[in-house]
Design a protein around this motif. Structure first.
Motif, mmCIF file in Angstrom:
data_model
loop_
_atom_site.group_PDB
_atom_site.id
_atom_site.type_symbol
_atom_site.label_atom_id
_atom_site.label_comp_id
_atom_site.label_asym_id
_atom_site.label_seq_id
_atom_site.Cartn_x
_atom_site.Cartn_y
_atom_site.Cartn_z
ATOM 1 N N ILE A 3 0.817 -1.163 -0.041
ATOM 2 C CA ILE A 3 -0.011 0.137 0.091
ATOM 3 C C ILE A 3 0.839 1.059 -0.064
ATOM 4 O O ILE A 3 1.744 1.336 0.758
ATOM 5 N N ASP A 34 0.254 -2.199 -6.919
ATOM 6 C CA ASP A 34 0.233 -1.557 -5.632
ATOM 7 C C ASP A 34 -0.985 -0.512 -5.705
ATOM 8 O O ASP A 34 -1.573 -0.252 -4.607
ATOM 9 N N GLU A 37 -3.987 -2.296 -4.934
ATOM 10 C CA GLU A 37 -4.162 -2.469 -3.411
ATOM 11 C C GLU A 37 -4.352 -1.110 -2.573
ATOM 12 O O GLU A 37 -5.217 -1.029 -1.550
ATOM 13 N N THR A 38 -3.774 -0.083 -2.953
ATOM 14 C CA THR A 38 -3.902 1.263 -2.349
ATOM 15 C C THR A 38 -5.208 1.662 -2.453
ATOM 16 O O THR A 38 -6.154 2.082 -1.645
ATOM 17 N N TYR A 40 -8.196 0.160 -3.094
ATOM 18 C CA TYR A 40 -9.073 -0.839 -2.368
ATOM 19 C C TYR A 40 -9.122 -0.764 -0.846
ATOM 20 O O TYR A 40 -9.878 -0.600 -0.023
ATOM 21 N N ASP A 41 -7.861 -0.431 -0.176
ATOM 22 C CA ASP A 41 -7.233 -0.109 1.122
ATOM 23 C C ASP A 41 -8.202 1.323 1.739
ATOM 24 O O ASP A 41 -8.689 1.415 2.532
ATOM 25 N N PRO A 43 -10.945 3.120 1.276
ATOM 26 C CA PRO A 43 -11.113 2.617 -0.174
ATOM 27 C C PRO A 43 -11.590 3.781 -1.046
ATOM 28 O O PRO A 43 -12.223 4.706 -0.701
#
Length: 187
Positions: A3, A34, A37-38, A40-41, A43
């Motif tokens: 992330i 990446d 992932e970033t 979705y995190d 979000p």
């Protein structure tokens, strides 16, 4: 996969025009992984490479539509029992995207941005557009976009040209948004 940190206004990188991708290599693949992932995190539903500090013309988008076929999932994060409709993952990647023929018809949409946290404002954009882009292998694709996808891709493409969505607002509204952001940060 990692992330990465999302940069926020007024970081000057957000005003930078991103460079075309020329090398479709492992480094690009890592960046894309990446970025998903970033996003979705966070979000969020869209992210441009510049938002993680990389000035390349790369966008990831996943509108994460509600999955009509799935059973609602109970969630209980505030002491009340709710059902939460799961979303489907529909990750889309756009490298070196171009908008070919934006419609004359405009549509207003309430937009937000991971680089302008907690600020939402209505922006008018062409309701539909055709987009040409490359994939991880460098292959070219074209597709007509409408609805939220058209809004999202135009919003993310602005980032590649150094434009953040609040730049579309009148100076007064933009200043109000930035003041609100400063207050939220101070809180």
């Amino acid at each position: 996969m990692a992330i990465r940190e999302i940069i926020e206004v007024p970081n000057p990188l957000l005003k930078r025009v991103s460079d075309p991708v020329e090398k479709f290599d492992d480094e690009l693949k890592t960046l894309v992984d990446d970025m998903f992932e970033t996003m979705y995190d966070a979000p969020g539903i869209g992210l441009a490479a510049i938002q993680v500090g990389v000035p390349l013309r790369v966008l990831v988008i996943d509108l994460q539509p509600e999955d009509e076929d799935a059973e609602p999932v109970p969630c209980d994060h505030d002491g009340h029992h709710h059902h939460h409709q799961p979303t489907k993952k529909e990750p889309r990647l756009f490298i070196n995207p171009e908008i070919l023929d934006p419609s004359d018809e405009m549509k207003a949409y309430q937009e937000g941005c991971l680089s302008v946290p907690d600020i939402f404002a209505e922006v008018d954009r062409p309701a539909t557009c055709r987009v040409r882009w490359q994939d991880l292998e460098g292959k070219t694709h074209e597709e007509d976009m409408d609805g939220l996808m058209a809004v999202c891709i135009q919003h993310e493409m602005d980032h590649l040209n150094g434009i953040v969505f609040i730049d579309h607002l009148s100076r007064l509204k933009r200043n109000m948004a930035l003041k609100k952001l400063q207050k939220l940060r101070a809180a």
